[in-house]
Design an enzyme around this catalytic site. Structure first.
Site, PDB file in Angstrom:
ATOM      1  N   SER A 144      -2.307  36.616 -35.843  1.00 26.27           N
ATOM      2  CA  SER A 144      -1.805  37.996 -35.743  1.00 26.27           C
ATOM      3  C   SER A 144      -2.012  38.647 -37.105  1.00 26.27           C
ATOM      4  O   SER A 144      -1.086  38.947 -37.836  1.00 26.27           O
ATOM      5  CB  SER A 144      -0.333  38.010 -35.329  1.00 26.27           C
ATOM      6  N   HIS A 197       0.671  33.682 -30.801  1.00 23.27           N
ATOM      7  CA  HIS A 197       0.659  32.252 -31.129  1.00 23.27           C
ATOM      8  C   HIS A 197       0.764  31.342 -29.917  1.00 23.27           C
ATOM      9  O   HIS A 197       0.677  30.122 -30.041  1.00 23.27           O
ATOM     10  CB  HIS A 197       1.785  31.913 -32.122  1.00 23.27           C
ATOM     11  N   GLU A 200       8.155  35.228 -33.194  1.00 20.62           N
ATOM     12  CA  GLU A 200       8.853  34.075 -33.780  1.00 20.62           C
ATOM     13  C   GLU A 200      10.365  34.268 -33.799  1.00 20.62           C
ATOM     14  O   GLU A 200      10.851  35.314 -34.245  1.00 20.62           O
ATOM     15  CB  GLU A 200       8.386  33.864 -35.242  1.00 20.62           C
ATOM     16  N   GLU A 222       2.386  27.249 -34.260  1.00 21.79           N
ATOM     17  CA  GLU A 222       3.156  26.854 -35.439  1.00 21.79           C
ATOM     18  C   GLU A 222       4.177  25.764 -35.129  1.00 21.79           C
ATOM     19  O   GLU A 222       5.077  25.494 -35.933  1.00 21.79           O
ATOM     20  CB  GLU A 222       3.862  28.078 -36.028  1.00 21.79           C
ATOM     21  N   ASP A 228      10.310  37.184 -36.369  1.00 21.05           N
ATOM     22  CA  ASP A 228       9.102  37.935 -36.704  1.00 21.05           C
ATOM     23  C   ASP A 228       8.685  38.612 -35.407  1.00 21.05           C
ATOM     24  O   ASP A 228       8.184  37.950 -34.483  1.00 21.05           O
ATOM     25  CB  ASP A 228       7.986  37.022 -37.230  1.00 21.05           C
ATOM     26  N   GLU A 260      11.268  40.489 -39.451  1.00 22.49           N
ATOM     27  CA  GLU A 260       9.931  40.764 -40.001  1.00 22.49           C
ATOM     28  C   GLU A 260       9.141  41.659 -39.039  1.00 22.49           C
ATOM     29  O   GLU A 260       9.199  41.465 -37.820  1.00 22.49           O
ATOM     30  CB  GLU A 260       9.233  39.419 -40.201  1.00 22.49           C
ATOM     31  N   ASP A 305       5.274  42.359 -43.311  1.00 22.38           N
ATOM     32  CA  ASP A 305       4.147  41.413 -43.366  1.00 22.38           C
ATOM     33  C   ASP A 305       2.853  42.205 -43.141  1.00 22.38           C
ATOM     34  O   ASP A 305       2.163  42.569 -44.102  1.00 22.38           O
ATOM     35  CB  ASP A 305       4.346  40.323 -42.304  1.00 22.38           C
ATOM     36  N   LYS A 360       1.562  36.162 -48.470  1.00 20.34           N
ATOM     37  CA  LYS A 360       0.567  35.204 -47.988  1.00 20.34           C
ATOM     38  C   LYS A 360      -0.644  35.330 -48.901  1.00 20.34           C
ATOM     39  O   LYS A 360      -1.366  36.336 -48.837  1.00 20.34           O
ATOM     40  CB  LYS A 360       0.148  35.567 -46.565  1.00 20.34           C
ATOM     41  N   HIS A 408       3.431  30.619 -44.730  1.00 17.32           N
ATOM     42  CA  HIS A 408       2.257  29.966 -44.139  1.00 17.32           C
ATOM     43  C   HIS A 408       1.508  30.936 -43.231  1.00 17.32           C
ATOM     44  O   HIS A 408       1.939  32.078 -43.036  1.00 17.32           O
ATOM     45  CB  HIS A 408       2.707  28.733 -43.332  1.00 17.32           C
ATOM     46  N   LYS A 417       8.699  30.721 -45.391  1.00 15.53           N
ATOM     47  CA  LYS A 417       8.527  30.600 -43.936  1.00 15.53           C
ATOM     48  C   LYS A 417       7.363  29.663 -43.705  1.00 15.53           C
ATOM     49  O   LYS A 417       6.220  30.010 -43.969  1.00 15.53           O
ATOM     50  CB  LYS A 417       8.253  31.985 -43.333  1.00 15.53           C
TER      51      LYS A 417
HETATM   52  O1  LIG Z   1       2.697  36.818 -38.504  1.00 12.81           O
HETATM   53  C1  LIG Z   1       2.962  35.909 -39.292  1.00 12.81           C
HETATM   54  O2  LIG Z   1       3.877  36.022 -40.079  1.00 12.81           O
HETATM   55  C2  LIG Z   1       2.076  34.682 -39.373  1.00 12.81           C
HETATM   56  C3  LIG Z   1       2.750  33.413 -39.786  1.00 12.81           C
HETATM   57  O3  LIG Z   1       3.893  33.099 -39.061  1.00 12.81           O
HETATM   58  O4  LIG Z   1       1.262  34.552 -38.271  1.00 12.81           O
HETATM   59  P1  LIG Z   1      -0.329  34.667 -38.495  1.00 12.81           P
HETATM   60  O5  LIG Z   1      -0.701  33.657 -39.519  1.00 12.81           O
HETATM   61  O6  LIG Z   1      -0.929  34.410 -37.138  1.00 12.81           O
HETATM   62  O7  LIG Z   1      -0.591  36.067 -38.984  1.00 12.81           O
HETATM   63 MG   LIG Z   2       4.385  38.078 -39.496  1.00 10.32          MG
END
Ligand SMILES: O=C(O)[C@@H](CO)OP(=O)(O)O
Ligand SMILES: [Mg+2]
Length: 403
Positions: free
Chosen positions: A42, A146, A155, A196, A232, A277, A304, A329, A357, A380
């Site tokens: 995502s 996911h 999440e 995850e 999230d 989030e 994010d 990230k 992560h 996280k």
């Molecule tokens: O959205 C998120 O925060 C991440 C990690 O949980 O997902 P992805 O790595 O698929 O962007």
């Molecule tokens: Mg996110």
């Protein structure tokens, strides 16, 4: 001593079975660092660009490796990272790939630490980094991008905010994960896991809230310290720009922006959420600001996809009062230096950093060290599963002074 004398790049497997980039960095005095790029599903629209690993490796070998080998010092992270940027020559790492960039950046940091004989968190954070450890946010139920045919919200995250130690927190999250499995079974929804390691049952969000709430209270009673939970929402994935609505497909519900803000604010109240989030679309700073205004004194509203670890976007958010926390990230922005700069800017402006992560991961543990080095209040990185426990177990080792 830390002069880089060799860089090797290769394709390795990630946790989804996809190829990703791994880098080895060697220094003049024999220092060695190895790191691998994670990968999102995502992904935010404004993230640095990940190239197919074979292309990213070829481009990095052509443009970046010759500028680093024999030229740059692994102990000087800012120099390594600025050479990576110059070698790439774009704003978003679309030439060498953010996957090659971040793998080299993190491997150089590890090589620098190796020469010093210091654990990575100490090399990155220094002696006076503080004595705090991050609270792990553990993904226990999830869907969205996911997992197919699961919750709309991406999440549901256990948050053991009252845990007396990292070890207690990590085990509490695993216990919530196990308790959720029991509750799902009791309710007739035995389930597989998403990318995850969270359970990915075919239920709607309302039922997931009931189950996670119950699981968290049960484990809280068992362990005797406070465990909250968070989300999230990954709302950009459910936002339909044409109709300007958030589409909750499994529940068959559509919400406009006002309704989305009220829905999230109500959830914060009802479940005492400690963390939310991406509750709104990645382009909607104003809606983020409205929600932060409403519930930002009770919970963390974290950006994010909104911020993508990018200081320019964070400055916009700070100016408008959008969110009060940022997800970090390193591969979203391409280098450790950029990730550090985002954390520093956040801290200076009262935003909490949550080191994260990606859904596609490897055994790499850099983010555990990054979280400790920067005194981040949260990390996280899942609750169970080898690529997740690699980071969680590393956190336990760091706290035990055993890295
Ligand atoms: O959205 C998120 O925060 C991440 C990690 O949980 O997902 P992805 O790595 O698929 O962007
Ligand atoms: Mg996110």
């Amino acid at each position: 001593m830390t002069l880089i004398t060799d860089i090797r790049l290769r394709r390795i497997l990630d946790s989804r079975g996809n190829p990703t980039v791994e880098a080895d960095v060697v220094t003049e005095s024999g220092g060695f660092g190895r790191a691998a790029a994670p990968s999102g599903a995502s992904t935010g629209e404004y993230e640095a660009v990940e190239r197919p690993p074979t292309e990213a490796i070829a481009a990095a070998r052509e443009h970046a490796v010759p500028r680093l080998v024999g030229e740059a010092y692994a102990g000087n992270q800012r120099e390594v990272d600025s050479i990576l940027r110059a070698a790439d020559g774009t704003d978003d790492f679309s030439e060498i790939g953010a996957n090659s960039a971040v793998a080299i950046s993190m491997a150089a940091a590890k090589a620098g630490a190796d020469v010093l004989g210091a654990p990575l968190f100490q090399h990155l954070g220094g002696t006076f980094r503080g004595e705090n450890f991050p609270t792990p946010l553990g993904n226990v139920v999830g869907g969205g991008e996911h997992a197919a045919d699961a919750t709309d919200i991406q999440e549901f995250l256990a948050a053991p905010v009252g845990a007396p130690s990292v070890e207690d927190a990590v085990f509490a999250n695993a216990a919530v994960h196990a308790e959720v499995a029991d509750l799902l079974e009791e309710r007739g929804h035995p389930s597989g896991k998403g990318d995850e390691g969270a359970w990915a049952p075919s239920i709607d969000d309302a039922e997931a809230f009931e189950i996670v709430d119950e699981a968290v209270s049960t484990v809280q009673d068992e362990v005797g310290f406070n465990i909250g939970f968070g989300l999230d929402v990954a709302a950009a994935e459910m936002y339909d720009a044409d109709s300007e609505t958030y589409e909750y497909e499994s529940a068959g519900i559509s919400r406009d922006t006002e309704e989305q803000i009220e829905y999230i604010a109500d959830l914060v109240e009802e479940y005492d959420l400690v963390y939310v989030e991406d509750p709104l679309d990645e382009d909607d700073y104003d809606a983020f600001a409205d929600l932060t205004d409403e519930v930002g004194d009770q919970t963390l509203i974290c950006g994010d996809d909104l911020f993508v670890t990018n200081t320019d976007r964070l400055v916009d958010g700070i100016d408008r009062g959008a969110a009060n926390s940022i997800l970090i990230k390193p591969n979203q922005i391409g280098t450790l230096t950029d990730a550090f700069d985002a954390i520093e800017l956040a801290t200076q402006n009262g935003y909490d950093s949550v080191i994260s992560h990606r859904s596609g991961e490897t055994e790499d543990t850099t983010i555990a060290h990054l979280a400790v080095a920067t005194d981040a209040p949260f990390i996280k990185t899942g609750a169970v599963g080898g690529e997740r426990t690699a980071k969680l177990n590393e956190l336990i080792r760091i706290a035990d002074d055993a890295t």
